[in-house]
Design a protein around this motif. Structure first.
Motif, PDB file in Angstrom:
ATOM      1  N   LYS A   6       0.835  -1.210   0.000  1.00 32.88           N
ATOM      2  CA  LYS A   6       0.000   0.000   0.000  1.00 32.88           C
ATOM      3  C   LYS A   6       0.863   1.252   0.000  1.00 32.88           C
ATOM      4  N   ARG A   7       1.932   1.196   0.743  1.00 28.71           N
ATOM      5  CA  ARG A   7       2.869   2.331   0.807  1.00 28.71           C
ATOM      6  C   ARG A   7       3.531   2.560  -0.546  1.00 28.71           C
ATOM      7  N   GLN A   8       4.047   1.486  -1.147  1.00 27.48           N
ATOM      8  CA  GLN A   8       4.707   1.598  -2.436  1.00 27.48           C
ATOM      9  C   GLN A   8       3.754   2.091  -3.515  1.00 27.48           C
ATOM     10  N   ASN A   9       2.530   1.577  -3.498  1.00 26.43           N
ATOM     11  CA  ASN A   9       1.558   1.951  -4.525  1.00 26.43           C
ATOM     12  C   ASN A   9       1.199   3.433  -4.427  1.00 26.43           C
ATOM     13  N   LEU A  10       1.092   3.943  -3.185  1.00 25.23           N
ATOM     14  CA  LEU A  10       0.815   5.370  -3.024  1.00 25.23           C
ATOM     15  C   LEU A  10       1.974   6.203  -3.566  1.00 25.23           C
ATOM     16  N   LEU A  11       3.202   5.801  -3.276  1.00 24.55           N
ATOM     17  CA  LEU A  11       4.359   6.562  -3.755  1.00 24.55           C
ATOM     18  C   LEU A  11       4.434   6.551  -5.278  1.00 24.55           C
ATOM     19  N   GLU A  12       4.139   5.414  -5.891  1.00 28.40           N
ATOM     20  CA  GLU A  12       4.108   5.366  -7.350  1.00 28.40           C
ATOM     21  C   GLU A  12       3.043   6.317  -7.904  1.00 28.40           C
ATOM     22  N   THR A  13       1.919   6.393  -7.221  1.00 28.76           N
ATOM     23  CA  THR A  13       0.816   7.238  -7.669  1.00 28.76           C
ATOM     24  C   THR A  13       1.184   8.714  -7.610  1.00 28.76           C
ATOM     25  N   GLY A  17       4.594   7.418 -11.235  1.00 29.95           N
ATOM     26  CA  GLY A  17       5.248   6.180 -11.640  1.00 29.95           C
ATOM     27  C   GLY A  17       4.287   5.149 -12.190  1.00 29.95           C
ATOM     28  N   ASN A  18       4.408   3.928 -11.684  1.00 34.05           N
ATOM     29  CA  ASN A  18       3.617   2.814 -12.211  1.00 34.05           C
ATOM     30  C   ASN A  18       2.833   2.129 -11.097  1.00 34.05           C
ATOM     31  N   PRO A  19       1.793   2.774 -10.581  1.00 33.00           N
ATOM     32  CA  PRO A  19       0.945   2.109  -9.588  1.00 33.00           C
ATOM     33  C   PRO A  19       0.236   0.919 -10.219  1.00 33.00           C
ATOM     34  N   ASP A  20       0.028  -0.141  -9.447  1.00 31.56           N
ATOM     35  CA  ASP A  20      -0.663  -1.298 -10.030  1.00 31.56           C
ATOM     36  C   ASP A  20      -2.151  -1.323  -9.690  1.00 31.56           C
ATOM     37  N   ARG A  21      -2.625  -0.267  -9.017  1.00 32.43           N
ATOM     38  CA  ARG A  21      -4.046  -0.159  -8.695  1.00 32.43           C
ATOM     39  C   ARG A  21      -4.305   1.253  -8.175  1.00 32.43           C
ATOM     40  N   TYR A  22      -5.592   1.634  -8.109  1.00 32.19           N
ATOM     41  CA  TYR A  22      -5.934   2.885  -7.449  1.00 32.19           C
ATOM     42  C   TYR A  22      -5.638   2.762  -5.956  1.00 32.19           C
ATOM     43  N   VAL A  23      -5.071   3.801  -5.371  1.00 28.50           N
ATOM     44  CA  VAL A  23      -4.958   3.842  -3.914  1.00 28.50           C
ATOM     45  C   VAL A  23      -6.381   3.894  -3.358  1.00 28.50           C
TER      46      VAL A  23
END
Length: 337
Positions: A6-13, A17-23
């Motif tokens: 969840k942390r990584q995905n938010l930073l990508e967003t 970058g390349n988030p793999d889903r909506y936060v």
């Protein structure tokens, strides 16, 4: 392939970058089982009382009495003649007394286990701070007196704000010492649904210097992200938010034209909201009505520099189930896309 945390995905967003889903709303900040899921408990704020929804009014450590009527999103101070703390801005030094911040280590001990249990690889260890500088001013004296003070007694308002900032910095130092947070979630509502409470020039004079000190202190002491809550119109203040060091503006209601803000300022600041409480958080809500608003928001705002979220300043909703319905729809969309 492993999914991002969840942390990584938010930073990508927020970094484009390349988030793999909506936060999914507050998922990257939900750390403990406190009221809002963030680190809300500490011995400094625990010195005063706070009302529960539908309960009796209560007085906090600043001497401000709050009431929280049932069916409303939060507590608000009482400003009748009996309860208003500051009746004359020129006399603020006589009546405004900040809470004690120099508390012994043993006072912090009961709050540490929940903080130490946070998986900082999965989420941000997030401290919740409220009210903000502007809110503290009008909590003490009432909104009308506060706004008039900026015009009629600017020197006294500057002095009061300096005093509040001094307290916030002492409070921040203790939070950092004992909790070592890597994210700050800070409240301060700066507008109505139609406009900011102050013109940008006045905001720049009184409020911006205060937050440059506060947010600069947090970032200089290990806090990676600053998330600021203002569920209001404040599109005219975004350049100042960037100057203050805000990474995510949470609470940006749809009247701000969030897609346009993303287009103009994405990469300098991110936006968390666009799903207005006023449109869906009602007694007769349905999953269908909530889903429609969520779909509209993600369609118009995209996946970069935007976090779809209820505009309320914390996980939850006025009417039970609305927040969870948004979460469910975002989970469905993430599976679909």
């Amino acid at each position: 392939m492993n999914m991002l945390t969840k942390r990584q995905n938010l930073l990508e967003t927020i970094n484009g970058g390349n988030p793999d889903r909506y936060v999914n709303q507050y998922e990257a900040f939900v750390c403990t089982d406190a009221i809002y899921g963030m680190i809300m408990g500490d011995p400094i704020t625990a010195q005063g009382a706070f009302p529960m929804p539908g309960g009796e009014p209560a007085k906090n450590a600043w001497g401000i009495t709050f009431a929280w009527p049932a069916g409303t999103p939060g507590a608000f101070p009482l400003h009748d003649a009996e309860h208003k703390v500051l009746k004359d801005i020129t006399k603020w030094r006589d009546v405004v007394k900040a809470p004690e911040t120099n508390l012994p280590a043993e006072a912090w001990a009961p709050f540490l286990p929940a903080v130490e249990a946070i998986d900082r690889n999965e989420v941000f260890a997030t401290v919740f701070v409220a009210p903000g500088v502007f809110e503290q001013c009008h909590h003490l004296m009432g909104m009308e007196d506060c706004l008039m003070g900026f015009y009629e007694e600017p020197e006294e308002m500057h002095a009061l704000i300096d005093y509040i900032v001094e307290y916030e910095l002492k409070y921040a130092a203790e939070l950092i010492k004992y909790f070592k947070p890597d994210c700050l979630f800070h409240h301060d509502d700066w507008g109505s649904s139609l406009n900011s409470f102050m013109a940008p020039d006045m905001f720049e004079e009184f409020i911006v210097p205060a937050y440059k000190k506060i947010y600069g202190f947090y970032k200089a002491n290990g806090v990676e992200l600053v998330v600021h809550h203002s569920d209001s119109y404040a599109a005219n203040l975004v350049p100042h938010m960037i100057e203050m060091g805000i990474d995510i503006w949470q609470g940006c209601i749809s009247s701000n034209n969030v897609p346009e803000l993303i287009k103009k300022y994405g990469g300098q600041i991110s936006f968390m909201g666009d799903i207005d409480n006023s449109l869906i958080d009602e007694e007769n809500w349905t999953q269908e009505s909530v889903s429609a608003e969520v779909q509209n928001s993600v369609k118009r705002c995209g996946k970069h520099y935007y976090i779809p979220c209820i505009t309320q300043g914390g996980p939850g909703s006025v009417y039970p189930g609305v927040y969870e319905a948004i979460t469910e729809e975002l989970n469905r969309l993430n599976k679909e896309y």
